[in-house]
Enzyme design. Structure first.
Site, short mmCIF file in Angstrom:
data_model
loop_
_atom_site.label_atom_id
_atom_site.label_comp_id
_atom_site.label_asym_id
_atom_site.label_seq_id
_atom_site.Cartn_x
_atom_site.Cartn_y
_atom_site.Cartn_z
N CYS A 17 0.30 4.92 6.92
CA CYS A 17 -0.31 4.76 8.25
C CYS A 17 0.72 4.13 9.20
O CYS A 17 1.20 3.02 8.94
CB CYS A 17 -1.55 3.88 8.15
SG CYS A 17 -2.69 4.42 6.85
N CYS A 43 -19.26 -7.17 3.71
CA CYS A 43 -18.61 -5.92 4.09
C CYS A 43 -17.31 -5.83 3.29
O CYS A 43 -16.72 -6.86 2.96
CB CYS A 43 -18.31 -5.93 5.59
SG CYS A 43 -17.42 -4.46 6.18
N CYS A 45 0.84 -1.21 0.00
CA CYS A 45 0.00 0.00 0.00
C CYS A 45 0.88 1.26 0.00
O CYS A 45 1.86 1.36 0.75
CB CYS A 45 -0.90 -0.01 1.23
SG CYS A 45 -2.03 1.39 1.27
N CYS A 73 0.55 0.39 10.36
CA CYS A 73 0.14 -0.66 9.44
C CYS A 73 1.31 -1.41 8.79
O CYS A 73 2.14 -0.81 8.11
CB CYS A 73 -0.75 -0.07 8.35
SG CYS A 73 -1.34 -1.34 7.22
N CYS A 107 -16.14 -9.94 5.79
CA CYS A 107 -15.56 -8.66 5.39
C CYS A 107 -14.31 -8.90 4.54
O CYS A 107 -13.45 -9.69 4.91
CB CYS A 107 -15.19 -7.86 6.63
SG CYS A 107 -14.53 -6.23 6.23
N CYS A 153 -19.52 0.95 8.67
CA CYS A 153 -18.71 0.36 9.73
C CYS A 153 -17.53 1.31 9.90
O CYS A 153 -16.73 1.46 8.97
CB CYS A 153 -18.25 -1.03 9.31
SG CYS A 153 -17.05 -1.77 10.43
N ARG A 198 -17.55 -3.32 18.15
CA ARG A 198 -16.78 -4.53 17.84
C ARG A 198 -15.39 -4.51 18.45
O ARG A 198 -14.63 -3.55 18.27
CB ARG A 198 -16.67 -4.72 16.33
CG ARG A 198 -15.84 -5.96 15.95
CD ARG A 198 -15.89 -6.27 14.47
NE ARG A 198 -17.25 -6.33 14.02
CZ ARG A 198 -17.78 -5.55 13.10
NH1 ARG A 198 -17.03 -4.68 12.48
NH2 ARG A 198 -19.05 -5.66 12.79
S1 SF4 Z 1 -4.10 1.01 6.95
FE1 SF4 Z 1 -2.46 -0.01 5.76
S2 SF4 Z 1 -3.54 -0.86 3.98
FE2 SF4 Z 1 -4.90 0.69 4.89
S3 SF4 Z 1 -4.42 2.61 3.85
FE3 SF4 Z 1 -3.11 2.57 5.67
S4 SF4 Z 1 -1.17 1.63 4.95
FE4 SF4 Z 1 -2.75 1.18 3.41
#
Ligand code: SF4
Length: 328
Positions: A72, A143, A68, A75, A112, A203, A275
């Site tokens: 974040c 989902c 990705c 993540c 999901c 959600c 949840r």
């Molecule tokens: S949480 Fe992870 S998968 Fe989702 S947008 Fe952020 S970096 Fe990408």
């Protein structure tokens, strides 16, 4: 502090419909209540809207993992962090259906599908729409969590049979820039608006334990509770610290503060499914039980949550049986 806290009067859930707005100070005052008082209030609200012995089971499958472009800080799927997660293409329909059938056989009612995209392209949406339609035909609720949606995407998914779209607001607005720099808080709200506009249920929750203050946890809950209407499902995640991500090694949240967050979410969003999501494995049985007492009534169920561990199905079934809980 305590004197201020006990002056917070319990609100009647009927007054909590979308028109009612919570201030951050009101929600922080709930957080500040003596623990036993907070739990009593949460349980009172919970019992007015739900059977407190019942838990809804959702299973989450990563249909497209890793690679990705977002940043974040929590993540392991962000391409820029060295976490050992291998990027993969979108799973084919048969493999997704096999996983959905297994989840259904194990008792899940909602399936999901998560994909690590910043924002899916039109052709990605077409592909996911096929998966949604196939999973829906099994009789499961569907989902998806695919990142930010453009105009028309939510409608395509809705027509394919999508019941819920997951899109978390992550953290408090004034904490957002510390956690993610590749998008803005407002981007999340824009996608949520598109989802609502297409008639897909929402959600939406966040993550705690990312170094935020209690005021910021209250602000996160306020953002959720003041949505009009507030989300049908509210996943509350406890940060799973993955080596290689920037938040690995940060100070852990006190488990009782996590329970307080669940209770406050229950009080402010009385009709939502609250949840227990990521980080459940780290909580242990006793704290998970406190979360059920605080008003959590949904769990992610299955061995894996996208890329991080989750209690296995057998352990969940044993815990729920021990507590005498029923599932839906
Ligand atoms: S949480 Fe992870 S998968 Fe989702 S947008 Fe952020 S970096 Fe990408």
């Amino acid at each position: 502090m305590q004197e201020t806290a006990v002056r917070v009067h319990p609100r009647k859930p009927a007054a909590l419909a979308a028109a009612s707005r919570w201030t951050v100070a009101e929600i922080e005052a709930l957080f500040d209540l003596p623990f036993t008082e907070l739990m009593h209030r949460a349980q009172t609200v919970h019992r007015e809207h739900f059977d407190p012995t019942e838990v809804q089971l959702s299973t989450l499958l990563s249909i497209k993992t890793g690679g990705c472009p977002e940043d974040c800080s929590y993540c392991p799927q962000a391409a820029r962090y060295d976490t050992g997660v291998e990027a993969s293409k979108v799973m084919d329909c048969d493999a997704v259906l096999d996983a959905a059938r297994r989840a259904q056989a194990a008792g899940a009612t909602r399936f999901c599908m998560g994909a690590a995209w910043r924002s899916p392209k039109d052709r990605d949406i077409e592909k996911v729409a096929e998966l949604v339609s196939a999973v829906k035909s099994l009789g499961l609720e569907t989902c998806a969590t695919l990142g930010m949606l453009e105009d028309g995407h939510a409608e395509t998914l809705q027509q394919a049979g999508l019941d819920y779209y997951n899109h978390n607001i992550d953290t408090a607005p004034d904490k957002y820039g510390d956690i993610i720099s590749t998008r803005q808080f407002q981007d999340r709200l824009d996608t949520l608006q598109r989802v609502r506009g297409a008639g897909v249920k929402v959600c939406c929750g966040g993550i705690v334990g990312m170094g935020e203050t209690r005021t910021q946890r209250a602000a996160l809950v306020a953002e959720l509770a003041n949505m009009d209407p507030y989300p049908e499902s509210v996943p509350i995640n406890n940060l799973v610290q993955v080596p290689g991500t920037p938040l690995h090694g940060s100070e852990k949240l006190d488990p009782l503060e996590f329970v307080r967050t669940i209770a406050v979410a229950r009080i402010t969003m009385p009709k939502s499914r609250v949840r227990l999501s990521a980080g459940r494995q780290q909580l242990g049985e006793a704290v998970q039980t406190l979360c059920f007492l605080a008003g959590a009534n949904s769990i992610f169920y299955g061995d894996k949550l996208l890329t991080t561990g989750n209690p296995d199905v057998q352990a969940d079934q044993e815990l729920l049986a021990k507590l005498g809980m029923t599932t839906s």
